[in-house]
Write an enzyme that holds these catalytic residues in place. Structure first.
Site, PDB file in Angstrom:
ATOM      1  N   SER A 158      10.160  -7.806  -8.298  1.00 28.31           N
ATOM      2  CA  SER A 158      10.319  -8.285  -9.668  1.00 28.31           C
ATOM      3  C   SER A 158      10.734  -7.138 -10.587  1.00 28.31           C
ATOM      4  CB  SER A 158       9.013  -8.897 -10.166  1.00 28.31           C
ATOM      5  OG  SER A 158       8.725 -10.089  -9.476  1.00 28.31           O
ATOM      6  N   CYS A 169       2.424 -13.178  -4.308  1.00 30.95           N
ATOM      7  CA  CYS A 169       2.256 -12.413  -5.547  1.00 30.95           C
ATOM      8  C   CYS A 169       0.810 -12.489  -6.041  1.00 30.95           C
ATOM      9  CB  CYS A 169       3.202 -12.929  -6.628  1.00 30.95           C
ATOM     10  SG  CYS A 169       3.113 -11.954  -8.159  1.00 30.95           S
ATOM     11  N   LYS A 180       6.806 -15.670   2.402  1.00 31.51           N
ATOM     12  CA  LYS A 180       6.099 -14.408   2.167  1.00 31.51           C
ATOM     13  C   LYS A 180       4.640 -14.737   1.879  1.00 31.51           C
ATOM     14  CE  LYS A 180       5.002 -10.166   0.942  1.00 31.51           C
ATOM     15  NZ  LYS A 180       5.619  -9.472  -0.208  1.00 31.51           N
ATOM     16  N   GLY A 217       3.653  -3.731   3.475  1.00 32.23           N
ATOM     17  CA  GLY A 217       2.487  -3.035   2.947  1.00 32.23           C
ATOM     18  C   GLY A 217       2.384  -1.601   3.407  1.00 32.23           C
TER      19      GLY A 217
END
Length: 362
Positions: A27, A110, A151, A217
């Site tokens: 984002s 998110c 995701k 990650g």
């Protein structure tokens, strides 16, 4: 990591990726210019920054959001959707297909407070029925030739119920025809604090078998990318924050995969790429918006410069295109060895720890 590491082809539906290296949806960052630069430096697949389904559906005919722009030269590029109501996902997904995106990705990962409060993103990991309805609506709406992917994080929290919900969605997504699932090793509750649990990624990939799993990650260096591939067995890695201002991470990881040594880009190499990025952004956003858009990238690019603090300050002060070009002229004129950007603390889950947990030796 040695040259013994095997590189398996990664298939996203009809698309065979040239490497397991993907640029994540980011984002505020993974716009068209950033994606182009990442692809030029080795990203096999890129994702647009996440888009809200409702905003896409409200967009007037012929007037697309700037985030919906993708160029025919981007191949393949994915559009990522986020929302709260299942019935809004299908029409929005079709609009992204019409805009030219090759893959539709659904965001259930998110963890941002504002997103969660609006029942979007990671919120859906706590309601498997709704999550699977969203997946079905997207898969049933877009053409069969368009891969749909997902995701996820490893759950809302560390509870057994959260893990059960994860695997219910995970298995249900594949059963509904999804081409791949990206799994971030942190929980939603963790946000970006603490370590990504790579042993969970290993467990997930073992359960998935031949189905495509991409890991995410703690990927802030080329070595970390290779470590994740080796430790967890995932098919690909999705590089997020580690790629901002450091698109060379893709090129460097690819070289490590071939058993080659790596060095940071020198100052002239940095200048070339930064100038290309700025030119793409100026053409895309125009003179009025380009500096505000590129300032945040300049801050990250400066981390590779041997005089990073002074260069960072120079980029922060930029207000016009001429001033931006003057920064390149002043600080990137003379060549010098570059620096690897500082990385966050390495994942404490070492190769030895994973090997011991799995009963294997690496």
């Amino acid at each position: 990591m040695t040259s013994e590491t095997k590189i398996k082809p990664v298939n996203l539906g009809p698309y065979q990726l040239k490497s397991p290296l993907c640029q994540a949806a980011l984002s505020g960052y993974s716009d068209y210019p950033m994606r182009v630069i990442a692809a030029r430096l080795g990203a096999a697949y890129t994702l647009c920054e996440v888009m809200i389904d409702r905003l896409i559906n409200q967009t007037r005919q012929g007037k697309q959001l700037s985030m919906m722009y993708c160029h025919p030269d981007e191949y393949p590029v994915g559009g990522q959707l986020m929302g709260s109501e299942p019935e809004e996902f299908g029409p929005a997904a079709q609009k992204l297909v019409d805009a030219g995106f090759h893959v539709i990705d659904i965001n259930f990962g998110c963890p941002v407070k504002k997103v969660m409060s609006r029942c979007r993103g990671g919120y859906h990991l706590g309601q498997p029925e709704v999550a699977l309805e969203i997946i079905s609506r997207v898969r049933d709406t877009v053409p069969d030739s368009i891969p749909v992917t997902l995701k996820m994080r490893r759950g809302i929290d560390d509870s057994s119920e959260s893990e059960e919900n994860f695997f219910r969605i995970f298995e249900g997504a594949y059963a509904r025809g999804l081409a791949a699932i990206t799994v971030h090793g942190r929980t939603v509750e963790q946000k970006y604090v603490g370590s990504s649990k790579w042993e969970f990624l290993r467990q997930v990939k073992q359960q998935a078998g031949d189905r495509i799993v991409v890991g995410s990650g703690d990927l802030f260096s080329p070595q970390a990318c290779l470590d994740m591939l080796r430790v967890t067995g995932v098919d690909g890695v999705s590089i997020a924050r580690g790629a901002i201002g450091n698109p060379w991470i893709f090129q460097q990881t690819e070289r490590l995969l071939r058993g080659e040594s790596i060095t940071p880009p020198d100052v002239h190499e940095q200048r070339t790429v930064i100038a290309e990025h700025f030119a793409l952004a100026r053409e895309f956003y125009g003179e009025k918006k380009v500096c505000n858009t590129m300032r945040k990238f300049g801050i990250f690019y400066s981390e590779l410069h041997p005089q990073r603090k002074a260069v960072r300050d120079a980029f922060i002060a930029v207000k016009t295109s001429d001033q931006w070009l003057n920064v390149l002229e002043q600080w990137y004129q003379n060549n010098a060895p570059g620096c690897f950007p500082p990385v966050e603390a390495p994942n404490p889950l070492s190769l030895e720890a994973v090997a011991a947990a799995s009963g294997e030796a690496h």
